[in-house]
Design a protein around this motif. Structure first.
Motif, short mmCIF file in Angstrom:
data_model
loop_
_atom_site.label_atom_id
_atom_site.label_comp_id
_atom_site.label_asym_id
_atom_site.label_seq_id
_atom_site.Cartn_x
_atom_site.Cartn_y
_atom_site.Cartn_z
N VAL A 31 0.85 -1.28 0.07
CA VAL A 31 -0.02 -0.14 -0.02
C VAL A 31 0.93 1.20 -0.13
O VAL A 31 1.71 1.43 0.93
CB VAL A 31 -0.87 -0.10 1.20
CG1 VAL A 31 -1.67 1.19 1.10
CG2 VAL A 31 -1.88 -1.13 1.33
N THR A 32 0.77 2.19 -1.09
CA THR A 32 1.50 3.34 -1.09
C THR A 32 0.65 4.68 -1.01
O THR A 32 -0.64 4.59 -1.21
CB THR A 32 2.48 3.49 -2.35
OG1 THR A 32 1.50 3.38 -3.50
CG2 THR A 32 3.30 2.14 -2.30
N PHE A 163 2.71 -4.74 3.13
CA PHE A 163 3.59 -3.60 3.49
C PHE A 163 2.80 -2.23 3.08
O PHE A 163 1.86 -2.14 2.46
CB PHE A 163 4.80 -3.57 2.54
CG PHE A 163 5.77 -4.64 2.92
CD1 PHE A 163 7.06 -4.35 3.31
CD2 PHE A 163 5.54 -6.08 2.42
CE1 PHE A 163 7.90 -5.45 3.63
CE2 PHE A 163 6.29 -7.05 2.64
CZ PHE A 163 7.55 -6.93 3.16
N SER A 164 3.54 -1.03 3.89
CA SER A 164 3.09 0.16 3.44
C SER A 164 4.25 1.10 3.22
O SER A 164 5.43 0.60 3.97
CB SER A 164 2.07 0.90 4.41
OG SER A 164 2.99 1.30 5.49
N SER A 165 4.29 1.89 2.29
CA SER A 165 5.41 3.03 1.99
C SER A 165 5.07 4.34 1.53
O SER A 165 3.82 4.13 0.78
CB SER A 165 6.45 2.19 0.99
OG SER A 165 7.46 2.80 0.84
N THR A 166 5.81 5.05 1.82
CA THR A 166 5.50 6.43 1.15
C THR A 166 6.02 6.66 -0.32
O THR A 166 6.91 6.11 -0.61
CB THR A 166 6.04 7.65 1.85
OG1 THR A 166 5.58 7.56 3.40
CG2 THR A 166 5.81 9.08 1.33
N LEU A 172 2.44 2.68 -10.91
CA LEU A 172 2.83 1.58 -10.65
C LEU A 172 4.51 1.52 -10.38
O LEU A 172 4.94 1.05 -9.34
CB LEU A 172 2.54 0.29 -11.46
CG LEU A 172 3.27 -0.99 -11.07
CD1 LEU A 172 2.62 -1.34 -9.65
CD2 LEU A 172 2.70 -1.98 -12.14
N GLU A 173 4.96 1.98 -11.28
CA GLU A 173 6.58 2.19 -11.20
C GLU A 173 7.06 3.03 -10.22
O GLU A 173 8.24 3.10 -9.84
CB GLU A 173 7.26 2.57 -12.55
CG GLU A 173 6.55 3.88 -13.27
CD GLU A 173 5.54 3.71 -14.22
OE1 GLU A 173 5.33 4.57 -15.09
OE2 GLU A 173 4.53 2.46 -13.79
N ASP A 174 5.94 3.94 -9.65
CA ASP A 174 6.58 4.93 -8.47
C ASP A 174 6.40 4.05 -7.18
O ASP A 174 6.99 4.69 -6.46
CB ASP A 174 5.45 6.12 -8.42
CG ASP A 174 5.74 7.03 -9.91
OD1 ASP A 174 6.82 6.96 -10.50
OD2 ASP A 174 4.56 7.50 -10.29
N SER A 175 6.01 3.08 -7.08
CA SER A 175 5.49 2.52 -5.91
C SER A 175 6.90 1.85 -5.00
O SER A 175 6.83 1.96 -3.94
CB SER A 175 4.46 1.28 -5.95
OG SER A 175 3.61 1.68 -6.61
N PHE A 184 5.61 -8.30 -5.21
CA PHE A 184 4.44 -7.98 -4.73
C PHE A 184 3.34 -8.34 -5.89
O PHE A 184 3.34 -7.96 -6.91
CB PHE A 184 4.45 -6.53 -4.45
CG PHE A 184 5.28 -5.88 -3.35
CD1 PHE A 184 4.97 -6.18 -2.10
CD2 PHE A 184 6.22 -5.26 -3.73
CE1 PHE A 184 5.77 -5.66 -1.21
CE2 PHE A 184 7.26 -4.67 -2.76
CZ PHE A 184 7.10 -5.09 -1.36
N THR A 185 2.55 -9.25 -5.11
CA THR A 185 1.49 -9.59 -6.06
C THR A 185 0.38 -8.51 -6.24
O THR A 185 -0.32 -8.45 -7.21
CB THR A 185 0.66 -10.74 -5.31
OG1 THR A 185 1.66 -12.09 -5.21
CG2 THR A 185 -0.49 -11.39 -6.06
N ALA A 186 0.19 -7.88 -5.12
CA ALA A 186 -0.63 -6.75 -5.07
C ALA A 186 -0.08 -5.35 -4.63
O ALA A 186 0.79 -5.47 -3.90
CB ALA A 186 -2.07 -6.87 -4.20
N VAL A 187 -0.50 -4.27 -5.52
CA VAL A 187 -0.09 -2.89 -5.32
C VAL A 187 -1.13 -1.94 -5.28
O VAL A 187 -1.81 -1.99 -6.32
CB VAL A 187 1.02 -2.44 -6.21
CG1 VAL A 187 1.61 -1.02 -5.96
CG2 VAL A 187 2.30 -3.39 -6.14
#
Length: 226
Positions: A31-32, A163-166, A172-175, A184-187
């Protein structure tokens, strides 16, 4: 019975519906969002879903004290339980939260590989962990080998890990760094649109084409369909 009904009413059911079942055991999700948009709220909802399913959860935070984490879980449970108007909500909450372990780490000192060591130690002590949430990971401090160790742990133990990240970007490529994204299966990315916060699924398995169909309720911070 009350716990099962709450599980069925969990906001994660909306996420599962959009993503054809959501994250599976042994898989990892991310999660971003920009700071302050609700990453922790969403992560706690995934964690609470594990607890409502009667399973053991480990919540790992790299940026919040245990008291703050506890407050998040209390708030999310209270909002979910309001939908059912439980007469014994307090008892149900105490019952499910017995399955929660909260750990606080400093990422400058504790690597993800050491986190896996801790999880294995919990398993050895008899805690059968089914879900792990890891809040506020700084990917500039993560080596691919470290993330690979978490992925191997998830697969070997059939543990669902979020996970979470800022992230300042919406794509997607920014995640996460390019070398880490395949793990990661899911973003999922949270983005602000006017007064609304959208919950955008950027990836689920091989599918990267999702319509924006989820959001965070502005009052409860629960995931909901639009």
């Amino acid at each position: 019975m009350a716990k099962q009904e709450l599980f069925e009413r969990s906001p994660i059911r909306a996420f599962d519906e959009v993503t054809n079942g959501g994250l599976k055991a042994g898989e990892m999700g991310l999660v971003t969002a920009k700071k302050g948009l609700g990453k922790t709220s969403v992560l706690v909802q995934f964690g609470m879903d594990t607890l409502l399913n009667g399973k053991q959860l480990v919540h790992i935070s790299f940026n919040q004290m245990s008291a703050n984490v506890i407050t998040w879980y209390d708030g999310i449970f209270n909002e979910i339980s309001k939908k059912k108007a439980l007469s014994n909500a307090k008892d149900v909450k105490e019952q499910i939260l017995k399955n929660r372990t909260i750990l606080n780490f400093n990422q400058d000192i504790i690597s993800l590989e050491k986190v896996v060591n801790t999880l294995n130690a919990l398993k050895a002590s008899g805690i059968n962990v089914a879900g792990v949430v890891i809040d506020d990971v700084d990917f500039t401090k993560v080596k691919e080998a470290d993330l690979q160790s978490v992925a191997s742990y998830a697969k070997a133990t059939k543990t669902k890990i979020w996970f979470s990240s800022t992230s300042e970007g919406d794509k997607l490529e920014d995640s996460a760094p390019k070398s880490l994204l395949p793990y990661f299966t899911a973003v999922v990315h949270l983005s602000s649109k006017g007064k609304d916060t959208n919950v955008n699924v950027l990836k689920m398995g091989k599918n990267t084409e999702f319509e924006d169909s989820l959001k965070l309720d502005s009052k409860t911070l629960l995931i909901t369909g639009k």
